[in-house]
Design an enzyme around this catalytic site. Structure first.
Site, PDB file in Angstrom:
ATOM      1  N   HIS A 126       1.042  -1.227   0.039  1.00 17.68           N
ATOM      2  CA  HIS A 126      -0.055  -0.125  -0.012  1.00 17.68           C
ATOM      3  C   HIS A 126       0.925   1.002   0.254  1.00 17.68           C
ATOM      4  CE1 HIS A 126      -4.104   1.344   0.572  1.00 17.68           C
ATOM      5  NE2 HIS A 126      -3.734   2.573   0.513  1.00 17.68           N
ATOM      6  N   ASP A 134     -13.744   3.142   6.198  1.00 15.31           N
ATOM      7  CA  ASP A 134     -12.929   3.695   5.481  1.00 15.31           C
ATOM      8  C   ASP A 134     -13.611   4.667   4.219  1.00 15.31           C
ATOM      9  OD1 ASP A 134      -9.345   4.032   5.148  1.00 15.31           O
ATOM     10  OD2 ASP A 134     -10.133   3.395   3.167  1.00 15.31           O
ATOM     11  N   ARG A 140     -12.727  12.884   3.699  1.00 14.70           N
ATOM     12  CA  ARG A 140     -11.554  13.737   3.749  1.00 14.70           C
ATOM     13  C   ARG A 140     -10.538  14.008   2.686  1.00 14.70           C
ATOM     14  NH1 ARG A 140      -8.141   9.625   5.025  1.00 14.70           N
ATOM     15  NH2 ARG A 140      -6.485  10.860   5.401  1.00 14.70           N
ATOM     16  N   SER A 157      -6.557   4.446   8.372  1.00  7.17           N
ATOM     17  CA  SER A 157      -7.139   4.484   6.621  1.00  7.17           C
ATOM     18  C   SER A 157      -6.145   2.823   6.075  1.00  7.17           C
ATOM     19  CB  SER A 157      -6.961   5.503   5.926  1.00  7.17           C
ATOM     20  OG  SER A 157      -7.906   5.506   4.625  1.00  7.17           O
ATOM     21  N   LYS A 176      -7.567  -1.202   5.468  1.00  3.28           N
ATOM     22  CA  LYS A 176      -8.081  -2.143   5.122  1.00  3.28           C
ATOM     23  C   LYS A 176      -7.282  -3.262   5.051  1.00  3.28           C
ATOM     24  CE  LYS A 176      -7.568   1.862   1.771  1.00  3.28           C
ATOM     25  NZ  LYS A 176      -7.382   3.146   2.841  1.00  3.28           N
TER      26      LYS A 176
END
Ligand code: URA
Length: 431
Positions: A82, A161, A168, A183, A187
């Site tokens: 990520h 999320d 956001r 966040s 996930k």
């Protein structure tokens, strides 16, 4: 408990309890807490921060806001990577197929564009039909059958999320360490992967601009990962200039396809090989870095990574003819190449300005429900350190509106700074 009291508490720099954080996340998912209250809460967090304990509680509350997957009965180990967000960062599109082609299952839950930074789901939706809303059951089945999944937060997986992320994006509350950490890690926890490589970006086009901030974010996320029983490593990578040349959804898909077919910009290839190799090491498919890298290089050279990408598109409903003939991908009406205003060494290609210009063109959102224009964006032609002659092509804008093209041209010209002295290239990784 009342949400307004929780907002006031955070506004007044106090530490929230686990119960208060759970109350916020649950109420928000059930639509009992309104968007304006959640936005106000997020701004209070952005301004006043969270302790590591609050950040961990928030992460776990978001991770458990829907189903969580247990993948241990599906594959021996599933890995994910990520990025903390950047400009031109289409790494996932190339890395997932490379790693899956090397025999390591990858289960990825991605996000959409956030502020000036692009999002994998928006990029993938340039391909007609490609589904990003897999259910928990579909996620597991595909991981088992294909060894690769790329999904967003569905109604089942980490829905808090998805909701908070969208809010956001348009309320100036992206650049917050606890909100980014929770966040990303929520996930990862919800999707059930056992190993995670975090690509924490730093520089002008990242949410963390300094090495210290990036290191702190990386440490917080690795600590949350370990706490949740996941093998987690982080790399700190450069995001002062865009990664690769393409910025904008379908332009980035094109660059990723080119890379999987053995082409692609040098910095992007090198970045992908390093991240993929880290994943193979963590997933125990290789013992040494050199071995992991040659496996990844071989997967590109023998076409197996590209084949895996085609399989991913097809199994998630995407129209394969757009991959086999990428000229079918969404194309902008206006394409203009802008010349370098002077000669010199390239000192800066300000990644955030480039990202903001592509959002202006329509590649990102200004309001939550804005539609994305997949065709628009920019191709940057040079990297920091290049020697450029005045008049040669500097960047090419792809736009669907002449007025927006003019605005983007000005911003991207400002993003390029020149020097009369030689300039060293930027590093790709810091740590
Ligand atoms: N990526 C995410 O998934 N969330 C963030 O907040 C930032 C980057």
């Amino acid at each position: 408990m009342r949400i307004v009291d929780i907002i006031i508490k955070k506004r007044d720099h106090k530490e929230l309890t686990k119960e208060e954080i759970d109350f916020f996340v649950e109420g928000f998912v059930k639509n009992e807490i309104q968007d304006y209250q959640a936005a106000s809460w997020a701004m209070a967090v952005l301004l006043n921060g969270m302790t590591p304990r609050e950040t961990t509680d928030l992460t776990l509350a978001i991770a458990h806001s829907g189903d969580t997957l247990d993948l241990s009965d599906v594959v021996d180990i599933a890995i994910d990577k990520h990025s903390s967000g950047g400009v031109g960062d289409k790494t996932t599109l190339a890395v997932l197929p490379v790693v899956a082609a090397c025999g390591l299952p990858v289960g990825k839950m991605s996000g959409r564009g956030l502020g000036f930074s692009g999002g994998t789901l928006d990029k993938m939706e340039s391909i007609p039909g490609f589904r990003v809303d897999l259910t928990a059951e579909e996620f597991k089945k595909q991981l088992h059958d294909v060894g690769m999944v790329l999904s967003g937060q569905s109604a089942d997986l980490a829905p808090a999320d998805g909701k908070l992320y969208a809010l956001r994006d348009v309320t100036g509350t992206v650049k917050s360490m606890p909100l980014i950490a929770s966040s990303i890690m929520s996930k990862k926890i919800a999707s059930g992967v056992q190993a995670i490589v975090l690509d924490v970006k730093l520089g002008l086009g990242a949410f963390m601009e300094t090495l210290e901030e990036a290191r702190e974010l990386a440490k917080r996320m690795v600590a949350i990962g370990e706490l949740a029983g996941r093998k987690t490593v982080a790399v700190l990578s450069d995001m002062n200039q865009p990664l690769g040349y393409a910025v904008g959804n379908s332009l980035e898909v094109l660059e990723a396809i080119d890379t999987l077919q053995g082409g692609g910009p040098d910095d992007f290839i090198e970045h992908c090989l390093h991240v993929s190799a880290q994943m193979l090491l963590l997933g125990k498919r290789a013992e040494k870095m050199a071995e992991a890298r040659s496996m990844c290089e071989a997967a590109i050279a023998d076409g197996s990574a590209f084949e895996k990408f085609r399989e991913l598109i097809s199994v998630q409903g995407g129209n394969l003819s757009y991959i086999d003939d990428p000229s079918k991908l969404p194309k902008a009406k206006l394409i203009e190449t802008v010349a370098a205003p002077r000669s010199g060494s390239l000192l800066q290609v300000h990644a955030r300005l480039v990202g903001e210009a592509t959002v202006t063109l329509g590649a990102g959102r200004s309001k939550k429900d804005d539609a994305i224009d997949h065709a628009v964006g920019v191709i940057i032609h040079h990297k920091v350190g290049d020697i450029i002659n005045g008049g040669e092509p500097l960047f090419t804008i792809h736009a669907n509106d002449a007025e927006l093209l003019t605005q983007a041209r000005e911003t991207i010209l400002k993003a390029h700074l020149f020097s009369d002295d030689p300039v060293a290239p930027l590093p790709l990784f810091y740590e």
